[in-house]
Design an enzyme around this catalytic site. Sequence first.
Site, mmCIF file in Angstrom:
data_model
loop_
_atom_site.group_PDB
_atom_site.id
_atom_site.type_symbol
_atom_site.label_atom_id
_atom_site.label_comp_id
_atom_site.label_asym_id
_atom_site.label_seq_id
_atom_site.Cartn_x
_atom_site.Cartn_y
_atom_site.Cartn_z
ATOM 1 N N ILE B 467 40.394 55.323 -12.660
ATOM 2 C CA ILE B 467 39.280 55.149 -11.575
ATOM 3 C C ILE B 467 38.828 56.830 -11.092
ATOM 4 C CG2 ILE B 467 40.147 53.255 -10.669
ATOM 5 C CD1 ILE B 467 41.236 54.869 -8.150
ATOM 6 N N SER B 507 45.857 51.566 -7.201
ATOM 7 C CA SER B 507 45.841 51.437 -5.691
ATOM 8 C C SER B 507 47.087 51.680 -5.382
ATOM 9 C CB SER B 507 45.430 49.894 -5.248
ATOM 10 O OG SER B 507 46.338 49.038 -5.876
ATOM 11 N N SER B 509 48.733 54.476 -4.841
ATOM 12 C CA SER B 509 49.081 55.554 -5.748
ATOM 13 C C SER B 509 50.515 55.257 -6.493
ATOM 14 C CB SER B 509 49.452 56.819 -4.748
ATOM 15 O OG SER B 509 48.363 57.434 -4.162
ATOM 16 N N ARG B 510 50.248 54.086 -7.022
ATOM 17 C CA ARG B 510 51.323 53.658 -7.860
ATOM 18 C C ARG B 510 51.287 53.769 -9.383
ATOM 19 N NH1 ARG B 510 51.096 48.023 -4.684
ATOM 20 N NH2 ARG B 510 49.126 48.335 -5.335
ATOM 21 N N LYS B 695 56.083 62.506 -8.551
ATOM 22 C CA LYS B 695 55.601 61.406 -7.437
ATOM 23 C C LYS B 695 54.050 61.271 -7.189
ATOM 24 C CE LYS B 695 58.244 63.799 -4.167
ATOM 25 N NZ LYS B 695 58.835 63.984 -2.835
ATOM 26 N N GLY B 698 47.452 60.936 -5.658
ATOM 27 C CA GLY B 698 46.102 60.272 -5.319
ATOM 28 C C GLY B 698 45.931 60.302 -3.701
ATOM 29 N N GLU B 699 46.630 59.606 -3.011
ATOM 30 C CA GLU B 699 46.348 59.439 -1.439
ATOM 31 C C GLU B 699 46.966 60.347 -0.585
ATOM 32 O OE1 GLU B 699 47.355 55.350 -2.682
ATOM 33 O OE2 GLU B 699 45.879 54.604 -1.140
#
Lengths: 204, 737
Positions: B467, B507, B509-510, B695, B698-699
């Site tokens: 994305i 979604s 951050s996984r 780790k 993204g978020e």
Amino acid sequence: MDDKKGKGVSRRDFLKRVGAGSVGAAVISKGLLDAPGADAYPTEAVEPAKGRSIVSLKVNGKAYRIEVQHRQTLAEVLRDELGLTGTRIGCDRGECGACTVIIDGRNMYSCSQLAVWMSGKEILTVEGLAKGDKLDPIQQAFIDHDGPQCGFCTSGQIMSGKALLLRNPSPSEAQARRALSGNLCRCGNYNREVEAVLAAAKAR
Amino acid sequence: MAQKEFSVVGKATPRIDGFERVTGKAEYTGDVQLPGMLYARVLRSPHPHAKILSIDTSKAEKLPGVKAIVHSFNTQVTWASGGLTQKRMIFNNPVRYVGDAVAAVAATDRYIAEDALELIEVKYEKLPYVLDAAAALKSDAPKIYPKGNLSVGDGRVTAPIREQWGDVEKGFKEADKVFEDTYISKHVNNAQMERRVSVAKWDGAKLTVYASTQGISNARGDIAKALDLPLSRVRVVCKYMGAGFGNKNQAQDYDMMTAVLAKTAGQPVKLEFTREDDFIGMHGRWASEQHYKVGVKKDGTITAVELNAITNMGAYRKQSGDLTGCDFYNIPNYKKVVSPTHTNTVVAANYRAPAYPQSVFGFASMLDQIAFDLGVNPYDMFLKNRVRVSKGKSQFTSNEMEACIVEGAKKIGWQEKWHPAGASKGAKLHGIGMALGGYPFRLGLGAATIRLNPDATAHVIVGVVDIGTGAKSTMAIIAAEALGIPLDQIQLASGDTDVTPYSIGESSSRTTSFTGTAVIAAAEDVRKQIFAVAARELEAKPEELDLKNGIVFLKSNPGQKMPLVKAIRKVESEIIGRATTNPTWPEGFDGKCFAAHFCEVEVDRFTGQVRLTRYVAAHDSGTIINRLTATSQVKGGVVQGIGMAFTEELLIDRPTATPINPNYRDAKVPTHLEVPEIEVLFVDASDPYGPFGGKPVGEPPITASVGTIANAIFNATGKRFKELPITPDKILRAIQV
């Protein structure tokens, strides 16, 4: 829909106001009539339907004569009729710059240009930058400096950057930022895009 | 594992699909053109709350070129992921907000579809409505649902959301001082560049949806459920994706609308949202009203926190509505009650770290104010109270929050630059601020297949879509590292449910954790098969072998080796490795990413304009798999926070309940001109449970940004701004008093 209030001017309303469309006419796109050397054919050869016109233009160095609806934008014609989908449409109302192309040397929003206005114009899109597999320096710089995140605004950022470099081969950082300021990037990758334009300037 | 041991992981690697992205060749969903394809548009409710009495489509149907019209009277399709607590249809009756979908039309071109919308006659019976969350909770408020406006429903989540540990009453008794205050955040739209779009076609009983989704596997599940199709009959494809920041998780109502229109018309259909549809027809970040009560010792040590909050979910509760900004602090006694509430406004749901930046703004402002009132340097306040224990009980598997604070502060020069709030004088007021953030680091279900080709190149087959995070590149890097072959020998097959195994979707951050872990396991499966063959050739035991840079060798004697190609040739075909992994935390442990942000501002005393002059973001995201894309992620998250802090807010015209700024210009998202160089710092870190110690990235970056900026403005002006966005008019009013 009459009681919708407080909306801005949409592209569609704008087009209606300039009297472009014959609303509701049955239209089947005739699309691309001819490709290279199309200029040689006289305009009268095909009678356009009501609300449509024939336009001769150059895109990425290639001559086209195409029949377009009066209400079609350049962005739509590039994408839907010429298959040049590298020009993205983000807002379709002249705000985001994803659809930026270079028209006669200037970067412009192709969603805000009607296709019928393009007669005799030379248009450069993102597809016209690379020479075969050899990327334009600005494209290579966008890869090296991670210019695209989602990539949806990237074509527009690159075209605005390219237009800047065409008129100013060694811009300052402030000039680069200013030149790209009409191109939104919601991924927020602004640092990277400016970095890439400045790197491309150095690579020339 | 120290980073120097890696061959590809940890470097700054350009994206594997960079060429496609810079040449315009990347095919986004909107670029899909199918023979005979129709174009669709959506009619939306002009009323905030109304019963639809009738929909007359006869005039629209007569318009030449119109092929299908669907609405609530002829199409009853449940949008399962559209509402967690209430059943939500793709067309609802009653409609519950201005923008609720009423009908969709497919026609031979976009213009005809738009013309047809205007010919649809809808008779509405207007119902009373409510716009404010606090007002919606009053007993005499118009009821949006039979049970009322607190989002209780009968679904998977409850309301209010409650969380507690310790004993807050005891904590407040132990405090030297107790502070109370209220902070307010507004609804802001994700505003990703790619408008929502879907293309659907039917081949007999099989449906293909070219979706713009963050998760093809979940989208397939949602569509199959909504349309009552077996999973094998639904194919979801997403090759390139123009971002979503949480608003394209799973399948959306327009995916189902497109599928139904295509079925009705017997032709493929493309449904593109307009930019206005995108702002009002989907969702943004939930607005909140946060009331804090905080007990502290004289030195600033927190003894107890109580949070009572209301979040405005709009007409449907698509996601949690929680507030989690206290997660980054050590709070011995904690009590939280958050009430997700329905109003007749645009839906609120996931936007990058959904429950964080707005509540980090509230709580970090609260702590910054307490530090000021106690005469404590905010740096000491944040350092002292940084989180050590998860949810009051679990240990973190890794925690470098302290390093983030210390190194970030050093980089910006906190000790030299900090001054008491309001001490700056002159026309331009200087301010410096900080806040803490992060995000959960989760473990879970992932799957991957790796095909090692006879020429020692590999296909990595994973269900991820990229994305914008660089997930495809991350997967390829992890595969290259785990397999021991060069990155340029790896091709990724992704984004097509007919081909790729399950992925959670990008979604929360996984992806790096869930699917990355599976990629490593699939690579190990491949290596096991290779070593079994090579062991015979090298006269060694399989476990004595290693594979690096395309060479199989004996670990104890690297000179004893053979090229990978030769080993594969012994198998006489390709080698398939596969894995499904689903790790969990050991009892008493939990995972988290950490961040400390710092910035400097310059406030113009005469115009109230704020210029961000410097921004430093320090992160613990474990091992950084790709420093290039990870750094971009951090920069981007901060930029979104800049918009939220300074300008963005969905404005609603109260007499008509209509959003008045559903477009880029009026929503005022940040441009090139507002954004300074964002300095990104990854502290040395590694987590035993992350792929190669990694780790999520993204978020976390957006979480701390808003609070950091708000605290810097306080430091510059001496005035506390308790409501977002912090616009020049608010600043001017405050500093001129």
